[in-house]
Design a protein around this motif. Sequence first.
Motif, PDB file in Angstrom:
ATOM      1  N   ASP A  59       0.883  -1.191   0.155  1.00  0.00           N
ATOM      2  CA  ASP A  59      -0.050   0.057   0.023  1.00  0.00           C
ATOM      3  C   ASP A  59       0.905   1.233  -0.083  1.00  0.00           C
ATOM      4  O   ASP A  59       0.788   2.064   0.785  1.00  0.00           O
ATOM      5  CB  ASP A  59      -1.026  -0.167   1.145  1.00  0.00           C
ATOM      6  CG  ASP A  59      -1.996   1.124   1.249  1.00  0.00           C
ATOM      7  OD1 ASP A  59      -2.403   1.582   0.172  1.00  0.00           O
ATOM      8  OD2 ASP A  59      -2.476   1.294   2.373  1.00  0.00           O
TER       9      ASP A  59
ATOM     10  N   THR B 158      -0.490   3.874  -3.773  1.00  0.00           N
ATOM     11  CA  THR B 158      -1.935   4.421  -3.764  1.00  0.00           C
ATOM     12  C   THR B 158      -2.290   5.740  -4.349  1.00  0.00           C
ATOM     13  O   THR B 158      -1.775   6.617  -3.574  1.00  0.00           O
ATOM     14  CB  THR B 158      -2.732   3.760  -2.789  1.00  0.00           C
ATOM     15  OG1 THR B 158      -2.483   2.446  -2.518  1.00  0.00           O
ATOM     16  CG2 THR B 158      -4.204   3.781  -3.059  1.00  0.00           C
TER      17      THR B 158
ATOM     18  N   THR C  46      -5.336  -0.252   1.189  1.00  0.00           N
ATOM     19  CA  THR C  46      -5.296  -1.536   0.551  1.00  0.00           C
ATOM     20  C   THR C  46      -4.364  -2.544   1.321  1.00  0.00           C
ATOM     21  O   THR C  46      -4.607  -3.585   1.003  1.00  0.00           O
ATOM     22  CB  THR C  46      -4.686  -1.407  -1.249  1.00  0.00           C
ATOM     23  OG1 THR C  46      -3.348  -0.907  -0.989  1.00  0.00           O
ATOM     24  CG2 THR C  46      -5.605  -0.809  -2.088  1.00  0.00           C
TER      25      THR C  46
ATOM     26  N   GLY D 155      -6.704  -5.040   2.408  1.00  0.00           N
ATOM     27  CA  GLY D 155      -7.691  -5.592   1.695  1.00  0.00           C
ATOM     28  C   GLY D 155      -7.650  -7.268   1.996  1.00  0.00           C
ATOM     29  O   GLY D 155      -8.469  -7.813   1.969  1.00  0.00           O
TER      30      GLY D 155
ATOM     31  N   GLU E  62      -2.190  -3.176  -3.453  1.00  0.00           N
ATOM     32  CA  GLU E  62      -2.217  -2.238  -4.680  1.00  0.00           C
ATOM     33  C   GLU E  62      -2.000  -3.260  -5.580  1.00  0.00           C
ATOM     34  O   GLU E  62      -1.341  -4.155  -5.662  1.00  0.00           O
ATOM     35  CB  GLU E  62      -1.337  -0.946  -4.418  1.00  0.00           C
ATOM     36  CG  GLU E  62       0.110  -1.438  -4.326  1.00  0.00           C
ATOM     37  CD  GLU E  62       0.891  -0.249  -4.173  1.00  0.00           C
ATOM     38  OE1 GLU E  62       1.175   0.362  -3.237  1.00  0.00           O
ATOM     39  OE2 GLU E  62       1.464   0.176  -5.465  1.00  0.00           O
TER      40      GLU E  62
ATOM     41  N   HIS F 174       1.350   1.410  -9.394  1.00  0.00           N
ATOM     42  CA  HIS F 174       0.235   0.702  -9.641  1.00  0.00           C
ATOM     43  C   HIS F 174      -0.309   1.055 -11.026  1.00  0.00           C
ATOM     44  O   HIS F 174      -1.033   0.342 -11.744  1.00  0.00           O
ATOM     45  CB  HIS F 174      -1.069   0.848  -8.740  1.00  0.00           C
ATOM     46  CG  HIS F 174      -1.491   2.311  -8.723  1.00  0.00           C
ATOM     47  ND1 HIS F 174      -2.594   2.477  -9.368  1.00  0.00           N
ATOM     48  CD2 HIS F 174      -1.254   3.307  -7.864  1.00  0.00           C
ATOM     49  CE1 HIS F 174      -2.863   3.898  -9.068  1.00  0.00           C
ATOM     50  NE2 HIS F 174      -2.025   4.346  -8.321  1.00  0.00           N
TER      51      HIS F 174
ATOM     52  N   ASP G  45      -8.419  -6.083 -11.118  1.00  0.00           N
ATOM     53  CA  ASP G  45      -8.483  -4.662 -10.250  1.00  0.00           C
ATOM     54  C   ASP G  45      -9.867  -4.280  -9.913  1.00  0.00           C
ATOM     55  O   ASP G  45     -10.818  -4.246 -10.889  1.00  0.00           O
ATOM     56  CB  ASP G  45      -7.785  -3.675 -11.220  1.00  0.00           C
ATOM     57  CG  ASP G  45      -7.605  -2.306 -10.345  1.00  0.00           C
ATOM     58  OD1 ASP G  45      -8.455  -2.152  -9.575  1.00  0.00           O
ATOM     59  OD2 ASP G  45      -6.729  -1.660 -10.739  1.00  0.00           O
TER      60      ASP G  45
ATOM     61  N   THR H 208     -11.971   1.276  -2.831  1.00  0.00           N
ATOM     62  CA  THR H 208     -10.878   1.009  -3.583  1.00  0.00           C
ATOM     63  C   THR H 208     -10.511   2.496  -3.835  1.00  0.00           C
ATOM     64  O   THR H 208     -10.961   3.651  -3.501  1.00  0.00           O
ATOM     65  CB  THR H 208     -11.165   0.372  -5.076  1.00  0.00           C
ATOM     66  OG1 THR H 208     -10.283   0.055  -5.772  1.00  0.00           O
ATOM     67  CG2 THR H 208     -12.328   1.336  -5.853  1.00  0.00           C
TER      68      THR H 208
ATOM     69  N   VAL I 158      -7.128  -7.350  -6.657  1.00  0.00           N
ATOM     70  CA  VAL I 158      -6.631  -6.120  -5.975  1.00  0.00           C
ATOM     71  C   VAL I 158      -7.059  -4.877  -5.956  1.00  0.00           C
ATOM     72  O   VAL I 158      -8.316  -4.825  -6.206  1.00  0.00           O
ATOM     73  CB  VAL I 158      -5.149  -6.126  -6.796  1.00  0.00           C
ATOM     74  CG1 VAL I 158      -4.087  -7.175  -6.866  1.00  0.00           C
ATOM     75  CG2 VAL I 158      -5.523  -5.478  -8.203  1.00  0.00           C
ATOM     76  N   GLU I 159      -6.549  -4.204  -4.976  1.00  0.00           N
ATOM     77  CA  GLU I 159      -7.149  -2.835  -4.820  1.00  0.00           C
ATOM     78  C   GLU I 159      -8.358  -2.646  -3.983  1.00  0.00           C
ATOM     79  O   GLU I 159      -8.990  -1.508  -4.009  1.00  0.00           O
ATOM     80  CB  GLU I 159      -7.334  -1.965  -6.197  1.00  0.00           C
ATOM     81  CG  GLU I 159      -6.111  -1.500  -7.131  1.00  0.00           C
ATOM     82  CD  GLU I 159      -5.201  -0.681  -6.408  1.00  0.00           C
ATOM     83  OE1 GLU I 159      -5.694   0.147  -5.689  1.00  0.00           O
ATOM     84  OE2 GLU I 159      -3.912  -0.592  -6.806  1.00  0.00           O
TER      85      GLU I 159
ATOM     86  N   ASN J 270      -9.666  -1.700  -0.749  1.00  0.00           N
ATOM     87  CA  ASN J 270      -9.542  -1.201   0.625  1.00  0.00           C
ATOM     88  C   ASN J 270     -10.594  -1.357   1.677  1.00  0.00           C
ATOM     89  O   ASN J 270     -11.614  -1.899   1.448  1.00  0.00           O
ATOM     90  CB  ASN J 270      -8.810   0.284   0.413  1.00  0.00           C
ATOM     91  CG  ASN J 270     -10.046   1.221   0.136  1.00  0.00           C
ATOM     92  OD1 ASN J 270     -11.191   1.056   0.313  1.00  0.00           O
ATOM     93  ND2 ASN J 270      -9.447   2.064  -0.517  1.00  0.00           N
TER      94      ASN J 270
END
Lengths: 269, 269, 269, 269, 269, 269
Positions: free
Chosen positions: A22, A25, A31, A34, A100, A136, A198, A210, A240-241, A243
Motif C-alpha cells: 500500500d 496508492t 489496500t 484488503g 495495490e 500501480h 483490479d 478502492t 487487488v485494490e 480497501n
Amino acid sequence: MFPGAGAARDDANYVVVGAPLDVSTTFQPGTRFGPDRIRRFARTFDDYDRRTDAHFSDLFVHDQGDVRAWDDAAEYLDYLEGVVTDVVWDDAVPLVLGGEHTVSVAGVRAVDPDAFVCLDAHLDLREAYDGNELSHATVARHALDVADEAFVLGARTGSEDEWDRAERDDVTVVPPEDVGEWSPPERLRERSVYLSVDIDAADPSVAPGTGTTEPFGLEGRELRDVVRAVAPLSDGFDVVEVNDRDDGQAATLAGKLLREFVFTHAASE
Amino acid sequence: MFPGAGAARDDANYVVVGAPLDVSTTFQPGTRFGPDRIRRFARTFDDYDRRTDAHFSDLFVHDQGDVRAWDDAAEYLDYLEGVVTDVVWDDAVPLVLGGEHTVSVAGVRAVDPDAFVCLDAHLDLREAYDGNELSHATVARHALDVADEAFVLGARTGSEDEWDRAERDDVTVVPPEDVGEWSPPERLRERSVYLSVDIDAADPSVAPGTGTTEPFGLEGRELRDVVRAVAPLSDGFDVVEVNDRDDGQAATLAGKLLREFVFTHAASE
Amino acid sequence: MFPGAGAARDDANYVVVGAPLDVSTTFQPGTRFGPDRIRRFARTFDDYDRRTDAHFSDLFVHDQGDVRAWDDAAEYLDYLEGVVTDVVWDDAVPLVLGGEHTVSVAGVRAVDPDAFVCLDAHLDLREAYDGNELSHATVARHALDVADEAFVLGARTGSEDEWDRAERDDVTVVPPEDVGEWSPPERLRERSVYLSVDIDAADPSVAPGTGTTEPFGLEGRELRDVVRAVAPLSDGFDVVEVNDRDDGQAATLAGKLLREFVFTHAASE
Amino acid sequence: MFPGAGAARDDANYVVVGAPLDVSTTFQPGTRFGPDRIRRFARTFDDYDRRTDAHFSDLFVHDQGDVRAWDDAAEYLDYLEGVVTDVVWDDAVPLVLGGEHTVSVAGVRAVDPDAFVCLDAHLDLREAYDGNELSHATVARHALDVADEAFVLGARTGSEDEWDRAERDDVTVVPPEDVGEWSPPERLRERSVYLSVDIDAADPSVAPGTGTTEPFGLEGRELRDVVRAVAPLSDGFDVVEVNDRDDGQAATLAGKLLREFVFTHAASE
Amino acid sequence: MFPGAGAARDDANYVVVGAPLDVSTTFQPGTRFGPDRIRRFARTFDDYDRRTDAHFSDLFVHDQGDVRAWDDAAEYLDYLEGVVTDVVWDDAVPLVLGGEHTVSVAGVRAVDPDAFVCLDAHLDLREAYDGNELSHATVARHALDVADEAFVLGARTGSEDEWDRAERDDVTVVPPEDVGEWSPPERLRERSVYLSVDIDAADPSVAPGTGTTEPFGLEGRELRDVVRAVAPLSDGFDVVEVNDRDDGQAATLAGKLLREFVFTHAASE
Amino acid sequence: MFPGAGAARDDANYVVVGAPLDVSTTFQPGTRFGPDRIRRFARTFDDYDRRTDAHFSDLFVHDQGDVRAWDDAAEYLDYLEGVVTDVVWDDAVPLVLGGEHTVSVAGVRAVDPDAFVCLDAHLDLREAYDGNELSHATVARHALDVADEAFVLGARTGSEDEWDRAERDDVTVVPPEDVGEWSPPERLRERSVYLSVDIDAADPSVAPGTGTTEPFGLEGRELRDVVRAVAPLSDGFDVVEVNDRDDGQAATLAGKLLREFVFTHAASE
Ligand SMILES: [Mn+2]
Ligand SMILES: [Mn+2]
Ligand SMILES: [Mn+2]
Ligand SMILES: [Mn+2]
Ligand SMILES: [Mn+2]
Ligand SMILES: [Mn+2]
Ligand SMILES: [Mn+2]
Ligand SMILES: [Mn+2]
Ligand SMILES: [Mn+2]
Ligand SMILES: [Mn+2]
Ligand SMILES: [Mn+2]
Ligand SMILES: [Mn+2]
C-alpha cells in the motif's frame, strides 16, 4: 484463513497469498487491509457451489497468509515473486490478494504467462507515475515485459500516452459497454494466461472501497462472467485494490470472484 | 486555506505549508488527508482569542497550500526543505501540517534549531524502520543530526534500542504522567527551538484519527500547555500524523494547537 | 494471531483464546468482531516494554485463535470452559478475548479462583436478564458460584436487586471516583484471583465501541493501574465487550491491557 | 411510526409490526435496528403515489410499533405469532419489519397461506443451522410446514442439502438472472400467498446493509416488480434482514417496497 | 480547486462556482460539504479524455471557489445570481456545484435559458414546501418563471399537485425507465438550455450520499448519456445535492458528470 | 419514547419535548437527528438510580415526541414556545431535546426564569450571526431578554464583542478549568433557574458529535456535577446540539444528563 482454504500446503492445487502492499496508492489508501477484509467478508459464503456441484473446501486450496509488506516496492516485489514462484514450482495455481495493483507484477513474473488478461478501469500502461516505475499505474506495462499480449477489460480512462500505447497490436482494450459480449479469442485456448482483477473495474456503486473510483464501470455479473470465461485458461490469478473504505461491497465481490475462479478452474481440469 | 490565514505571502509572519506525505505510515494510512482535514475543522473557531486579546486574521498568517506529495520520501523531503527554507529566509515562522511525522525532518533541516521539542507517544529514535532511514519512526534521530538536543514529551513506547539511545545526554524523555508539570529548562531561553506535535501524543480518546494509536496518553489541555510554554522560544512548528479515520477529534485538536502556537508566539514578540 | 503471541502451545506460559460470543448483547451488537479487532489494533505496539524491560514475544504467549461461537450460550460456555481448562491444566494462564461478558463464566469455571476481580460499569449481579440466566448481566453472579468473593471496580449502575445483592459481604463495589485509590486488599495476596475487564468500565469517550455505554467512567490509566495491581495475583484474565462500532479506541485499549497484564504477571513470577 | 401509518388500529387495513429479532444472524449483526431504520429513511417519501393515484396516509395503515425482542427465539416467535394473528383476525394485512428472517416464521404461521413467495439470495431450506432449528437459514423450511409450496426468487446460494431439497415439487427456485421475466403462475390466482422480502435478494451494491451479503443479485426495480406482481395475491408481507451497517441503501429500499406492496394491494381490492 | 480548473478567470471558457447552501434540505443534511467533496474525489481522474481527445486542463476552466452560504436563502440566491451573471457576461459557461438544489434558481436566473433540463428523482414543482417558496422542492417551478419549458428526466415522485402541474404543456416528465431512450427534441437545437443535475436522479445504490434518496433510479451511464446529449445545447450547468453521507459514490459521479459536460460542450463548439 | 418516560401527560411532573431544529448550524449539520439519537442511546440505562434510590419510570416523566421543525426559525420558536408553555402551565418541568441551541430561546421564554445557567463552549452572546438574530450563537443574549442574569459554564471562545458583553454584571463566565470548583451562588437559592446544556461544553473527546467542536473542554463528570448542583433550583431544562456524526458519545452523555437532572430534581422536591 480464507474460508475453506484449509488444505495442507503440500496437497494444495491453489495457494492464497496475501500481499498487502500500500505504498503507491494515488488517492485513497487502505489496500493494506484488503487481504484481511476479503477473507472476513468471505465468511458468509456457503461452502458448496451448485453450478459446478463442488465444495470449496474439497478443492485443495491452501491459504498461506500474508507476505507482510514494507515500503520499498521493488524489494517487496522481488520477495513476493519468490513466494509465488514457489507456488508455481509446486504445480499449484497462485491466488494473490492485494494490496495495490503493483503486486500483480510479482505474480506475472512468477507465472510467466503468454497473455495477461486484466479487468481494470485504468489502462495501467504508464512507464512511470510520479517518477515511480513500480506504481500501480504501470502494471500492464510490466506485464508486457513478460507476456506477449495484454487484454484490458472495462478500461475507461488513461493518459494520452497510455491510450496511444494501447493501440499497438499487443494490447486489446475492451470498453465497459462491450465487456458483456466479450469472450476470450480462440488463440488463447492453447496459451498460458494470468488473470488479474483490479476491483475498480467495477462501477463505484458496486465496489466503492478502492483507491481510485471511476464511474461508468462494470456490474458484478460482468466481472463474474469474465472470470468464468478466463479461469479455465489461467495459471495464475489475483484480485487487488480492495480497501476498507466502504461497507464491505468491494471485499465481498473480491472474495466471490476468487471463489468463482477456483470453482471454474477446478471444474475445467 | 486555513481560516484566517489570508495574509499575503510577502507580509506574512507565519506561513502554513501542507505536507500530505503518507508513505511510511505503519498501521492505518490516511495522513495524506491531514492538512485538508485540519483546515476544514478549523472553520468552527472564532477568529478572536481572549487570552491574548488578538484576532488570528490580524497576525499575518499566510497559507500557501500543500506541497503535493509523491512516494519517494527522500526526494520529497528535499523539496519540502527548500519550500520551508524559503519561509525561514523571509523571516517568517513555518507552520507545517502533516502528513506523516517524517515531514518534520524537512522542517528541522530548514529551521536548523538548537533544540528539538517534540510531543509524541513514540521515541522516534530508530536508525531505520523496516530498512527505511526516512520512516516516521526515525524523526527524532534525524532531528539530532541538526539540533544539539531533543525533548520527547509524552513518550511511552519505543524499541529497546530507542530507549537506550534516549538515555544519552542529548535526549530528555518526559513520560505522559509528568508532562503536566514540565516546563522548558532555563537553558532553552537563549536558544532556537523547533516544536513538533505528533498528534498521537494525545490519548487515543482525544485523537483517535492517527496512524498508530497508543493508550495512556495526554489530555488536550496538556498538549496545549506545552505549546503555550514552548511557542515563545520557537522558530518553527509542525503538527503531524492526523488522518481521516475518526469523527474529527484529531483534526480539531491539531488546528487548535496551531492557533495556540501562533497566538502565543505573536504575543511574546 | 495477537502480535508477538507466537510461542508454541506446548511451551506457552500464556494462551490467548478468542471467544466471539455475541448473542445476549442488549443494545449494540458486534462483540463477535472483538477478538479480531483487538488483535488488529495491537499491531501498532512495540514488542518491547521499558517498564518491565521485556519483549512480549519472549514471554511465551501462544494465540490459539478463536473458539467459533454459535447461538446456544449454555452449550458454548461448556465447550469454552473445556478449552480454557486445558490451558489451566497445562499450567498456562488463559487470556480470553471476548465476545460478550458471558464468556467470563467459562473462564472463571475453568480457573476456579478464590476471588473474582472485575472492571465493569455494571454490577452484572442479576439472576437472569429477560429470562436468560446466561446473559452478560449475570456474570458476577455466576462467578460467585465459583469464587468466594467478587470485586466490581468502576461500577456505576445496576438494578435495585443488584445493588441490594452487592451489599452482601462477598461483594465489594468500588465506584469510578475511587478506583484511582484502590489497591487489592492484603487477604488476596495468598489467594487465587481471576481478573476480568469489561471494557465498558472505561468512560464512553475512552471506549465508545462497546454494547452498553455508560458515562462517567474510568480513564485508560485507571484501568491500567488496576491491571498492574491485580495481575501478580491472577491465574486467569479476560477482556470483553469490545465491538467494531468505533474508530478503534476500545480495541486499542483492550489489546494494551492484555499486554500490561502479561508484562506485569511475568515480571512478578 | 412509519410515515403515513397513522390510522387507528381499529380502522386499519394494514398493520405494521416491528420485529427486531437479532440472535441468529450469522455474520454481521444489527438487524435489531432494522425497523427503526426503515421507518426513518421512509421519511423522505412523498405521501402520494402517481401510479395508483393514492395517498399512503389514506390507505388505513396503522403502525403498532415494535414487539421488543429477547434472545429466546422460540418463545419470541410464539409471542410474535400471537400479535400477527390478532392482525389477521381483525381482517387486516400484517406488514412485518425485521429483524432477522426468522421472524417470517411467525408471520407465516399467523397468516397460514397456501403459498410462500420469498425474495432471497439464500434458499433458507436448512433443517437447522449450527444445531439451531429456528435460524434465519431455516425459514423456507418452516414455511413449508404451513404452506403447500414455496417460491424462492433471486436465490443463488445454499448448501448441497438445500439445493437437493429445492428440487422437490413444492419448491420453485428462480435464479437472479430470470427474476426479471418471472410472473406468478396462474394457480396462485385463487390461493392465499405470504410474501417475504429478505433484503439480501438485492445485489450488495443495492443493499449493503444486511447480515450476509451475496454478490450477483437483483436490482431494485426487479424486487419492486415482484412485489407489484405478488401483492394482489397476498394476505401477509414482511421485509427483513435490514441492518444499520450501510449509508441507508438497504433501509430506503425496504421502506419503498413496503409502500409498493400497500399501494398495489390496495389498488387491487 | 477542481482538478485541472487552473485557467485564469479572464481566459476562462468555463467557471466553477461552489454554492454550499444547506438550509432547506428535508431529510439528511450535509450538502454544504458537496462542493469540497466533489473537488476532492475528482483528484483521481486522468486529465485526458480519449473520447474527445482533449485534456481537461486545456479547456480553460477556472474554479473561483465557493460563494460562502448563510441561512437566508433569498438573500443568498440574489448574491449568487450576481456571481453567476458575471460569469455569463464574460461569455463563460457557469458550472455550479451545490449545495441544495435551490442554488439552481440563481443559475437559471443568471443564464436566462429557453429551456430547463433537469435530472431529478423529484418533480420539484411545488409552489412552496413547509411554507418556504425557496425550498429545493420548488426549483423547477422557479425555473419555469424564466424558461419556456422544463424537462424532468428520471422523475419518479412528487405530490399530487406537482404531478398535475407536470401535465401542463410546458413540462415534460421522462420516467427513469425511459431515460435511456430519450434524446433532446429537435426544437431545442436552436434554443438556449440550462442543464441541472440533482444527483438523486441516480439510484440510491449509485449515489447514496444525497438528502432524499429515492429507489428505482438511474444508472451512472444513463446520467452520463443525458449530459452528453444536452451539453452541446447548454449555456449553464450545475450538479447539486451531493452530501458527505456515503463513501464517495455521489461525489465521484458528480465530478465525472461535470467533466463530461465540459469535454462534450468544448468538443461541440 | 425516551426510555421510562411512559407517564400519562396529565400525570406528568416532567415532559420531554423533542425540538429537532437544524437550520443555523454553522459547521456540521445533523442536530435534527439529536432527539431520536438521545432516546435511542438511552435504552442501555438501568431504570434504577442508586444515588437517589429511585426508578426513572416512577418519576412521572412523559415524552410527547417531537415538535417537527421547518426552516423558519422565528415561526418555529414561537410554536415551540407555545408547546413548552403548556407544559409549564400544567406545573410540569419541560425537558427539551435539541436540535440546535436556538431552541433554548423558546424554552427560556416559556419558563421565564430569573437566571439562565448554561453549559457551553461558546458565549452565545452575539446580537446576530451572519445577519441572523435567531442563530444558535445568540442564545444567551435572548435569554438575557427574559432572565436577570446568565451563567456560562465551560465557555472558552467567543467574538471580541461577546467577551466584552460578558464583562457586564449580568453575565458570569466560568472557564473550563474552574467548572469543577463551581457551585451555584447563594442568591440563586430563592430564584427560578433555567438550565441549558449545550453538549459542546464537553471536550470533543467526550462529545465529538456536535456542530462546532471546541477543544479543551469539560469531562463528563464535570457536566454531571453542574447538573446535579443546579437541578434542584431549576424550572426548565434542555440538552442541545447533539448530532449523528460520532459513534454515540454525545447522545449517550446527553441522555444521561437528562436523567441526572430528573433524578436530582425529583429527590430535592
Ligand atoms: Mn489497476
Ligand atoms: Mn484501476
Ligand atoms: Mn512521531
Ligand atoms: Mn507517534
Ligand atoms: Mn459486564
Ligand atoms: Mn458492562
Ligand atoms: Mn433469508
Ligand atoms: Mn438471505
Ligand atoms: Mn431536486
Ligand atoms: Mn431530488
Ligand atoms: Mn450554544
Ligand atoms: Mn456551543
